[in-house]
Design a protein around this motif. Sequence first.
Motif, PDB file in Angstrom:
ATOM      1  N   HIS A   1       0.841  -1.198   0.000  1.00  0.00           N
ATOM      2  CA  HIS A   1       0.000   0.000   0.000  1.00  0.00           C
ATOM      3  C   HIS A   1       0.880   1.254   0.000  1.00  0.00           C
ATOM      4  N   HIS A   2       1.870   1.269   0.908  1.00  0.00           N
ATOM      5  CA  HIS A   2       2.753   2.442   0.992  1.00  0.00           C
ATOM      6  C   HIS A   2       3.630   2.586  -0.252  1.00  0.00           C
TER       7      HIS A   2
ATOM      8  N   LYS B   1       1.406   4.043  -2.908  1.00  0.00           N
ATOM      9  CA  LYS B   1       1.074   5.427  -2.558  1.00  0.00           C
ATOM     10  C   LYS B   1       2.282   6.343  -2.768  1.00  0.00           C
ATOM     11  N   TYR B   2       3.477   5.812  -2.445  1.00  0.00           N
ATOM     12  CA  TYR B   2       4.716   6.578  -2.624  1.00  0.00           C
ATOM     13  C   TYR B   2       4.931   6.909  -4.112  1.00  0.00           C
TER      14      TYR B   2
ATOM     15  N   PHE C   1       2.477   9.444  -5.280  1.00  0.00           N
ATOM     16  CA  PHE C   1       2.891  10.718  -4.693  1.00  0.00           C
ATOM     17  C   PHE C   1       4.026  11.329  -5.529  1.00  0.00           C
TER      18      PHE C   1
ATOM     19  N   TYR D   1       7.368  12.187   2.205  1.00  0.00           N
ATOM     20  CA  TYR D   1       6.195  11.295   2.149  1.00  0.00           C
ATOM     21  C   TYR D   1       5.640  11.060   3.555  1.00  0.00           C
TER      22      TYR D   1
ATOM     23  N   PHE E   1       1.708  12.744   4.572  1.00  0.00           N
ATOM     24  CA  PHE E   1       0.515  11.929   4.838  1.00  0.00           C
ATOM     25  C   PHE E   1       0.292  11.685   6.335  1.00  0.00           C
TER      26      PHE E   1
END
Lengths: 254, 249
Positions: B8-9, B12-13, B16, B209, B213
């Motif tokens: 997930h990260h 998302k990274y 981003f 990051y 968030f």
Amino acid sequence: MIRIKDIKKSFGDVEVLKGISHTFEAGKTNLIIGRSGAGKTVLLKLLVGLFAPTSGEIWYGDTNFVQLNSRQVREIRMKVGMLFQGSALFDSMTVEQNISFPLDMFSKMTTKEKLDRVNYCLERVSLEGANDKYPSEISGGMQKRVGIARSIVLNPEFLFCDEPNSGLDPKTSIVIDELIKSITLENNITTVINTHDMNSVMEIGDNIALLHLGELAWVGNKEEVLESDNDLLKEFIFASPFLQKLRNAATGKM
Amino acid sequence: MNNLNIFHHFGKYFLFMRTVFSRPEKFSMYYKETMRQMNDIGIGSLIIICLIAIFIGAVTAVQFSYQLSGGLVPRYYIGYVVRDIVIIELAPTFTCLVLAGKVGSNMAAEIGGMRQKEHIDAMEIMGVNTATFLILPKLIAALIVIPLLVAIAAFVGNSGGYIATVPTGLLTAEEYIQGLRSFFVDYNVVMMFVKAIVFSFILTTVSCYQGYFVKGGSIELGQSSTNAVVYSSILILLFDYLIAIVLTQ
């Protein structure tokens, strides 16, 4: 004008907004009222695009805001001003730099033109000469006024205010209300205010929407508030014993 | 569940980063911010980097002189070993690990604080692409300044070796300098700069990051700052290994 159609918003299993439809009119102060947890802030954040709705439509004029890509959203936001509950002024910048920030970012004005515009906005919120002060050096009421100045510096068509009177004394609250009202009328702005403040409801409530547990419980204006038979509205407006006494005195009840 | 969290990260990274590399709204604003960041990262970190580098060079020199004290290896090799180990490994890795702690945690706290005080929301509503405005100047500044800091650390590290060995009588000045000038491979300097650039990118983007968030209050802000340092450091060491494999084949 902003229209919302059947807006729903859930966080996990919790449905915060349960299908709200309403119209926020131009040139009017549109108030969203309701108890804590009713979904007011969520609705405001949906309107400005900080949250995406689970379903439903948000129309800015003829544009469905929900279907826009991020670039188009940013174009709409150039027409939006927002006053935050905590003012959200940039701590490391002076009052002048805070107000000038949107101009620095988006306008092609010269330094002199920007300074004139900043000074006009400061004058508009009665803060002439506060240019070089930092947010930490001014009071909460002044911070709100700087927040208003920053939100109108780009001549917005839509103004959003999240709890503009929270943490302010009654007199300063009246000043802020009057300021928002006059700016709305002067520029025919669609102003949406999220508030708990009963004085605001009775003074500047052109179009009031009462939210209760994520649903729209009542819609009307400040004149209609006192005459309404809606129990939820009465319960909310006259929650304080002091206001109940005033109402009873006005209607001759004991 | 934890594995899914990592993916997930990771996703998302990358999303981003795609937003970070969008077109800036106004170059003059980005230029000003980049200059400010270059000053903060570069000038603000110069003294600590020099201090650390001087001790790294000194310790390396003293320990090698101890290990090579048998007499089979010429003593000027101490200068040669200090030079290469400082350039290839210690200057880029140590400098960037220290900067992950100093600059990375600062970036995470600064951006996280802006998130919590609704400054980022305020900018978003003004129409600013906050991911680009807040992160790109930091990234550009780091990619320019950190390799320069690493180069300075390499120079100071070698000087530290000199200070630790020559005045104390472990080596003569001629021996140390002969060591520094022996078997020089300029490719090692390229490797040092490759590492510096990759590590700068990691420590800046991972820290930003973490801050961007952040959710919750001051405890979460502290955690994001800690995570910024921990994840940056682990990734720096991982990429140190990967770069070593790729560039020394």
